[in-house]
Design a protein around this motif. Sequence first.
Motif, mmCIF file in Angstrom:
data_model
loop_
_atom_site.group_PDB
_atom_site.id
_atom_site.type_symbol
_atom_site.label_atom_id
_atom_site.label_comp_id
_atom_site.label_asym_id
_atom_site.label_seq_id
_atom_site.Cartn_x
_atom_site.Cartn_y
_atom_site.Cartn_z
ATOM 1 N N LYS A 252 0.768 -1.470 -0.171
ATOM 2 C CA LYS A 252 -0.072 0.197 0.069
ATOM 3 C C LYS A 252 0.834 1.381 0.069
ATOM 4 O O LYS A 252 0.531 2.253 -0.759
ATOM 5 C CB LYS A 252 -0.792 -0.080 1.080
ATOM 6 N N LEU A 253 2.012 1.242 0.914
ATOM 7 C CA LEU A 253 2.564 2.147 0.942
ATOM 8 C C LEU A 253 3.468 2.657 -0.494
ATOM 9 O O LEU A 253 3.805 3.909 -0.778
ATOM 10 C CB LEU A 253 3.908 2.284 2.015
ATOM 11 N N GLU A 254 3.909 1.627 -1.164
ATOM 12 C CA GLU A 254 4.500 1.758 -2.523
ATOM 13 C C GLU A 254 3.470 2.453 -3.559
ATOM 14 O O GLU A 254 3.846 3.209 -4.181
ATOM 15 C CB GLU A 254 5.084 0.451 -2.883
ATOM 16 N N GLN A 255 2.140 1.804 -3.287
ATOM 17 C CA GLN A 255 1.123 2.249 -4.160
ATOM 18 C C GLN A 255 0.885 3.923 -4.038
ATOM 19 O O GLN A 255 0.501 4.418 -5.100
ATOM 20 C CB GLN A 255 -0.261 1.320 -3.971
ATOM 21 N N LEU A 256 0.831 4.058 -2.904
ATOM 22 C CA LEU A 256 0.600 5.568 -2.602
ATOM 23 C C LEU A 256 1.876 6.410 -2.813
ATOM 24 O O LEU A 256 2.002 7.751 -2.434
ATOM 25 C CB LEU A 256 0.366 5.869 -1.172
ATOM 26 N N SER A 257 3.035 5.760 -3.327
ATOM 27 C CA SER A 257 4.189 6.328 -3.638
ATOM 28 C C SER A 257 4.916 7.081 -2.421
ATOM 29 O O SER A 257 5.543 8.229 -2.321
ATOM 30 C CB SER A 257 4.316 7.588 -4.748
ATOM 31 N N LEU A 258 4.708 6.502 -1.189
ATOM 32 C CA LEU A 258 5.197 6.929 0.187
ATOM 33 C C LEU A 258 6.674 6.424 0.205
ATOM 34 O O LEU A 258 7.513 6.972 1.283
ATOM 35 C CB LEU A 258 4.244 6.755 1.026
ATOM 36 N N ILE A 259 6.890 5.215 -0.119
ATOM 37 C CA ILE A 259 8.186 4.649 0.286
ATOM 38 C C ILE A 259 8.815 4.167 -1.264
ATOM 39 O O ILE A 259 7.927 4.052 -2.269
ATOM 40 C CB ILE A 259 8.017 3.431 1.026
ATOM 41 N N GLU A 260 10.142 4.066 -1.280
ATOM 42 C CA GLU A 260 10.582 3.555 -2.468
ATOM 43 C C GLU A 260 11.373 2.336 -2.388
ATOM 44 O O GLU A 260 12.016 2.148 -1.435
ATOM 45 C CB GLU A 260 11.650 4.644 -3.119
ATOM 46 N N SER A 261 11.225 1.465 -3.282
ATOM 47 C CA SER A 261 11.916 0.180 -3.239
ATOM 48 C C SER A 261 13.090 -0.070 -4.225
ATOM 49 O O SER A 261 12.815 0.514 -5.279
ATOM 50 C CB SER A 261 11.019 -0.920 -3.375
ATOM 51 N N ILE A 262 14.146 -0.818 -3.761
ATOM 52 C CA ILE A 262 15.210 -0.919 -4.524
ATOM 53 C C ILE A 262 15.678 -2.362 -4.371
ATOM 54 O O ILE A 262 15.717 -2.723 -3.152
ATOM 55 C CB ILE A 262 16.534 -0.180 -4.097
ATOM 56 N N LYS A 263 16.163 -3.062 -5.507
ATOM 57 C CA LYS A 263 16.589 -4.423 -5.402
ATOM 58 C C LYS A 263 18.038 -4.436 -5.307
ATOM 59 O O LYS A 263 18.855 -3.831 -6.264
ATOM 60 C CB LYS A 263 15.935 -5.304 -6.546
ATOM 61 N N HIS A 264 18.728 -5.176 -4.584
ATOM 62 C CA HIS A 264 20.230 -5.336 -4.627
ATOM 63 C C HIS A 264 20.543 -6.222 -5.900
ATOM 64 O O HIS A 264 20.149 -7.125 -6.242
ATOM 65 C CB HIS A 264 20.806 -6.245 -3.537
ATOM 66 N N PRO A 265 21.402 -5.671 -6.506
ATOM 67 C CA PRO A 265 21.854 -6.096 -7.957
ATOM 68 C C PRO A 265 22.218 -7.716 -7.893
ATOM 69 O O PRO A 265 22.156 -8.438 -9.013
ATOM 70 C CB PRO A 265 22.976 -5.268 -8.326
ATOM 71 N N THR A 266 22.742 -7.975 -6.730
ATOM 72 C CA THR A 266 23.486 -9.506 -6.600
ATOM 73 C C THR A 266 22.492 -10.305 -5.795
ATOM 74 O O THR A 266 22.072 -11.480 -6.630
ATOM 75 C CB THR A 266 24.791 -9.297 -5.968
ATOM 76 N N THR A 267 22.152 -9.838 -4.870
ATOM 77 C CA THR A 267 21.064 -10.964 -3.813
ATOM 78 C C THR A 267 19.867 -10.859 -4.449
ATOM 79 O O THR A 267 18.982 -11.585 -3.971
ATOM 80 C CB THR A 267 21.282 -10.395 -2.383
#
Length: 501
Positions: free
Chosen positions: A450-465
Amino acid sequence: MDLSIEHGVNFQNSLSSSFFTQEQQSLELLQSSPTVSFYQALTVVNNIIFTEKNRSLTKPEIAVLKGAWENQDFSEIGQQSGYKTGYLQRRIAPQLWNLLSETVTKGQQVLKRKVRTLLTEVVINYYQSNPHLELPLFDSQFIKGQLPSSKLSNFYGRQQELYHLKKLINNHRCISLAGVPGVGKTALSAKLLAELSLDSTQHFDFLIWKSVTHSVRLQDLLGELIDLIQPDTSLNLPEYTQALITALIKHLQSHRCLLVLDGFEALFKTSNLEQRLDYKIFMRRLLEEEHKSCVLLTCRALPNEIHAMSKDDRSILYFRVDGLDTDAALNFLSDQGLTNKNDCLDLIKTYRSNPSELATVVQKIKHFFSGSTEIFFKHKTTFITDEFQSMLDETFGESLEQTERYIMIYLAKKLSLDPTPISFSDLLIQLNSSKNISASTSAIIKALEKLEQLSLIESIKHPTTKEIAFTLQPVVKKYINTDPLGLVQPQNSFPSLANTF
């Protein structure tokens, strides 16, 4: 690129050092385009003829010119324009070719089969010879509704988004353009309609713009939309809501329309439950009943009722609108007088290339710091626009559940001490060990979604793990830490929360 509803469509910023003016970009785009739009050609032709003959083209002449441009025979031109074929072919066309040969091509003979080639060259030469002139922004006769011209005159970048949207509108019945306030959702959708109005390869019967930034009765909205498609029918409209919905859908079935509802979430902000139910039924019917049109919704996030429909595998595509790409943001700041590239890149990173946020900080730098980024960065601070703060006030005051609020506070406090994004596993450990809140892993994941949908938090994926980690925009982090209205951590909400950090 994943275009699924869950992942949406997301475009990341890229770094570049090039700076170009709006005029150079327009001219390069015109020169590199394989075709000039008919509306651009008509504008230039009318300008030249008016200068030479003190008159503009008549409606029959425009009908013949447009038909020749689209390689139609005279019977097709007659059917579409309502004029008799013989009248257009034997009387209007010969006089028109002579007029164009005399005034527009300066003696080069204009024939029906050469119209498009000759006029394309004329348009390019015309704008090269008159660089102070601006290209027509859109064909106002083709667009139904009041397109916000101010959003088009200061438009930067977004070419990749426009390219993909032009593809998507042909394959999806409903697309949601979602993003934070000021990021450019309205500008992007307006630019899309403007470009489509000048593009003869796109075959929409109607391009419809409707701003719905305040809640209105569904019956009133339906009446306005039907009147835009087929004027002068208001006296014959059915009385009941469902019959009005049926009437609109019949228009969407018989005509290929692109309908933009700008500010869509406002329709669901009413406390009137009957109105909300009406709009829910309206959207359900738009999604489920067969038609050949596309509805484009601009909103910060889909209302809960509509978001639930998207999870039911109905045809809503979630298209996330992020900030400008770095080239476009640099161009914007350069045009505003900020030319120190490193300082500009710092601002772009802080405000995530949000054009409204960047415009605010530029205005304050000009007013308080003599337009000097060097002086500003000696006293650097983070500004929050009124629009962005209103969104955060509403979110923390009304929308967030306890788990969602706790996640936001924890991220803000943790990132203030160390800007490194916080991994999902670390977040789970923190939440599970907290005495202030009890939430299952599935509840935590739901809150993060929900927080991502509301653009309140940002997610990042680790390039390796490939492990996911979370961070906050500096503007959001500052709002949470300063809590200007006491909405982030209401009294007694988390009695010992401060001790956990």
